[in-house]
Design a protein around this motif. Structure first.
Motif: not given
Length: 473
Positions: A451-454, A104, A434, A436, A100, A446-447
């Motif tokens: 948002d979109g962070a892993v 990203a 997270w 990012k 993952s 990422t957003g």
């Protein structure tokens, strides 16, 4: 032409020894050799046009070779004529050993670029870097099959933690050729003088001799903060620090590009102090309000607002978080007034000062621009008191090709809070973390916010992304 040795250190100046004195005397730069007409250069320097033309062509060809776009470059075609398959063969990344996180990052940390890992203390920066030191030794596609170089400005390399990762990470269990600590070279730079000397002279030698595939600098800000934040004039210190940062950024980028290796630097963060207006009229928190110094030119209608607030500084929000507003309202807690003098205003007999320049557009303000390059503050609903910003400012931000932010938030609960016996306070035991991507040349960022962070955790084997069902819990 004082910049030729800096722009092209390997240029064969001996062949043009008869032209250099005249060029130096007339201060002809490398850029002028490429852009100014040969006839104009001849009039300026009184040199033969044919000799000048030969030298200009040689400088142009040397620049093409240096940039990798020359057809005469051995081993590969011109970059301007390469196909997608040719570029794909040259593109390589170093894995984080987690699917993952790699997804990203667009496959991992790329070679040929300077990548920055930024975050608070305890966010996982060191764990990320230690994982990269082991992963670079793996064969493609997870690594480069090459050793690593670790440069420390604070704590020494934790070999105990590296051995723990080798033993506990399941990725290494089934490998025939496992990474070893012997292929990780390390050095310490306790001050800025030793850091500059090592980066400029010793590191290139080590890279050439051992075919290093990864250079880790942990951290980039420690020596600069210690050197330039003590004594002296703040303006002169900042100017000197900016020049040093640009020089170091160019050096690291040149190493990454010339040797097709990855440069990863860790950076610290500091608190970003918001303006006094931390919320707008609609009650939305987390907005940086910019105070305007321009007085209201006309008194508003009596029913709209009291002119006694005409000199109040109105907030000017970033376009990213702009909200529709109604008529102006007095600040919270202001006492109402019914005095006629307050309603119509009292004009002084003294001449009024000339109006000041209008404020800059919100899109040009630093608070707005920081949202796109720092990793904090792009969420319009976040608390501005918790915003961070990477140290070394925008000058250093322009020197890195990619910035990856590691964020953390505490977990509150009975099992997660313990009492500190020394201070008598409480200590948080567990955090959520997270990763990012703030900006990168090979993968979109990422957003806003998370948002979109892993989300990931730090375990015995290194970094591991959280499963979806575990995230919900």
């Amino acid at each position: 032409m004082t910049d030729l040795s800096r722009v092209l250190p390997g240029f064969p100046t001996a062949q043009y020894a008869g032209l250099l004195p005249a060029l130096e005397k007339n201060q002809v730069t490398t850029a002028e050799l490429l852009t100014v007409d040969i006839a104009d250069l001849g009039k300026r320097t009184k040199l033969p046009l044919l000799d000048l033309k030969r030298m200009c062509n040689a400088v142009l060809e040397a620049l093409h070779l240096d940039l990798g776009v020359s057809e005469k470059q051995p081993g590969r075609p011109s970059a301007l004529k390469q196909t997608a398959s040719d570029l794909a063969q040259r593109w390589s990344t170093i894995s984080t050993l987690d699917e993952s996180l790699d997804q990203a990052l667009g496959g991992g940390v790329p070679t040929g670029y300077v990548t920055e890992i930024v975050g608070e203390s305890g966010a996982g920066k060191t764990q990320f870097l230690l994982t990269m030191l082991l992963a670079v030794q793996l064969p493609p596609p997870h690594g480069l099959g090459r050793p690593a170089l670790y440069i420390s400005t604070e704590a020494p390399l934790s070999t105990k933690r590296l051995a723990q990762m080798l033993k506990s990470n399941p990725f290494f269990k089934d490998l025939d050729m496992k990474p070893t600590l012997d292929r990780i070279m390390s050095t310490a730079t306790p001050d800025l003088e030793s850091q500059e000397h090592i980066l400029q002279y010793q590191v290139p030698v080590q890279v050439e001799r051992h075919n290093v595939g990864l250079i880790v600098l942990d951290s980039v800000a420690a020596n600069y903060r210690a050197e330039y934040e003590r004594g002296g004039s703040l303006g002169s210190n900042m100017a000197a620090r900016s020049a040093d940062l640009i020089r170091m950024g160019q050096l690291l980028h040149d190493l990454a590009r010339r040797h097709n290796l990855a440069v990863v630097v860790a950076n610290q963060v500091m608190d970003r102090i918001p303006s006094s207006h931390s919320s707008n009229n609609s009650g939305t928190p987390g907005i940086f309000a910019i105070k305007s110094s321009v007085a209201t030119p006309k008194s508003p209608p009596l029913a709209a607002a009291p002119p006694s607030a005409a000199n109040a500084q109105m907030p000017q929000d970033s376009p990213l978080t702009s909200r529709s507003r109604g008529p102006w309202q007095p600040p919270p807690g202001a006492e109402p007034t019914s005095s006629l003098a307050d309603m119509v205003g009292v004009r002084s007999s003294m001449p009024e000062p000339p109006p000041e320049d209008p404020p800059a557009p919100a899109s040009l303000l630093l608070d707005h621009q920081n949202r796109w390059v720092t990793g904090w503050g792009d969420d319009p609903y976040a608390d501005p008191n918790h915003f961070k910003t990477p140290t070394l400012g925008l000058v250093w931000s322009t020197q890195v090709a990619a910035r990856v932010a590691l964020l953390k938030r505490p977990i509150y609960g009975r099992k997660d809070v313990v009492e500190d016996e020394e201070t008598g306070g409480v200590v948080l035991r567990h955090w959520r973390r997270w990763m990012k991507v703030v900006f990168a040349p090979h993968v979109p960022g990422t957003g806003q916010g998370l948002d979109g962070a892993v989300e990931f955790e730090v375990n015995m084997g290194g970094l591991k992304s959280m499963e979806k069902d575990k995230r919900k819990e």
